[in-house]
Write an enzyme that holds these catalytic residues in place. Sequence first.
Site, PDB file in Angstrom:
ATOM      1  N   ARG A 179     -14.747  -7.957   6.537  1.00 30.65           N
ATOM      2  CA  ARG A 179     -16.062  -7.467   6.124  1.00 30.65           C
ATOM      3  C   ARG A 179     -16.764  -8.403   5.160  1.00 30.65           C
ATOM      4  NH1 ARG A 179     -13.362  -2.032   4.335  1.00 30.65           N
ATOM      5  NH2 ARG A 179     -11.992  -3.716   3.692  1.00 30.65           N
ATOM      6  N   LYS A 204       0.824  -1.216   0.000  1.00 27.26           N
ATOM      7  CA  LYS A 204       0.000   0.000   0.000  1.00 27.26           C
ATOM      8  C   LYS A 204       0.853   1.259   0.000  1.00 27.26           C
ATOM      9  CE  LYS A 204      -4.052  -1.873   2.387  1.00 27.26           C
ATOM     10  NZ  LYS A 204      -4.852  -1.900   3.611  1.00 27.26           N
TER      11      LYS A 204
HETATM   12  O1  PNS Z   1      -4.984  -2.760   7.476  1.00 26.43           O
HETATM   13  P1  PNS Z   1      -4.162  -3.691   6.626  1.00 26.43           P
HETATM   14  O2  PNS Z   1      -3.490  -2.947   5.506  1.00 26.43           O
HETATM   15  O3  PNS Z   1      -4.964  -4.883   6.148  1.00 26.43           O
HETATM   16  O4  PNS Z   1      -3.023  -4.244   7.578  1.00 26.43           O
HETATM   17  C1  PNS Z   1      -2.153  -5.212   7.122  1.00 26.43           C
HETATM   18  C2  PNS Z   1      -0.961  -5.363   8.067  1.00 26.43           C
HETATM   19  C3  PNS Z   1      -0.231  -4.027   8.235  1.00 26.43           C
HETATM   20  C4  PNS Z   1      -1.433  -5.865   9.403  1.00 26.43           C
HETATM   21  C5  PNS Z   1      -0.068  -6.389   7.359  1.00 26.43           C
HETATM   22  O5  PNS Z   1       0.338  -5.917   6.113  1.00 26.43           O
HETATM   23  C6  PNS Z   1       1.118  -6.765   8.189  1.00 26.43           C
HETATM   24  O6  PNS Z   1       0.990  -7.626   9.043  1.00 26.43           O
HETATM   25  N1  PNS Z   1       2.240  -6.080   7.947  1.00 26.43           N
HETATM   26  C7  PNS Z   1       3.434  -6.257   8.680  1.00 26.43           C
HETATM   27  C8  PNS Z   1       4.469  -7.066   7.929  1.00 26.43           C
HETATM   28  C9  PNS Z   1       4.043  -8.498   7.875  1.00 26.43           C
HETATM   29  O7  PNS Z   1       4.026  -9.202   8.878  1.00 26.43           O
HETATM   30  N2  PNS Z   1       3.681  -8.919   6.657  1.00 26.43           N
HETATM   31  C10 PNS Z   1       3.215 -10.225   6.415  1.00 26.43           C
HETATM   32  C11 PNS Z   1       3.020 -10.435   4.964  1.00 26.43           C
HETATM   33  S1  PNS Z   1       2.425 -12.057   4.635  1.00 26.43           S
END
Ligand code: PNS
Length: 173
Positions: free
Chosen positions: A96, A47
Amino acid sequence: MNNNKKPTIAIVPGSFDPITNGHVFIVKEALKLYDKVILAVMINSEKTYKFSLAERKEIAKSALENMQNVEVISFDGWLYELAQNLKADAIVKGYRNDVDLKYEQQMAKFNQQHAPNTKTVLIKASDDITILSSTLVRERIDKKESLDSFLPNSAINKIEEILTRNNKKCREC
Ligand code: PNS
């Protein structure tokens, strides 16, 4: 809270760009299940963000300022690392629709492999808040439309403060 045992901890992770009443609902649900909720503002590498990590944390903090047993942090790393560092009992996320659910189930599997002591709890957003999304809120900000009922007033005020601050900075550069 049970005095004999260590308080149970849930992480509510997300981008929160910005936090919405939908996220606040998930925090409230997590508090029913765990003693303490740590809302972790994080980075999803897929993102691009309207608000910086620090700004997203500021807005989330304002939104949750009156809630007990809730802490807001930011973390730039793997979610399973944070779960291990905090010795979290659970990662709580909302979904959702079926698309969200599929994605969250995949993430849950990945995190479970790396942090086996932390389970993932997925909570279905109630129908009246399913319509809420950060994307919608960002669109309304860009169109200068009211954010009432999309997020708490304290967070709306914080967003206005940040936008004014950023506008000022822009004029100075
Ligand atoms: O609100 P979101 O964008 O769905 O949140 C997603 C988030 C930030 C929780 C996710 O991208 C995440 O856990 N990011 C941290 C890095 C990580 O552990 N990535 C895993 C990829 S499989």
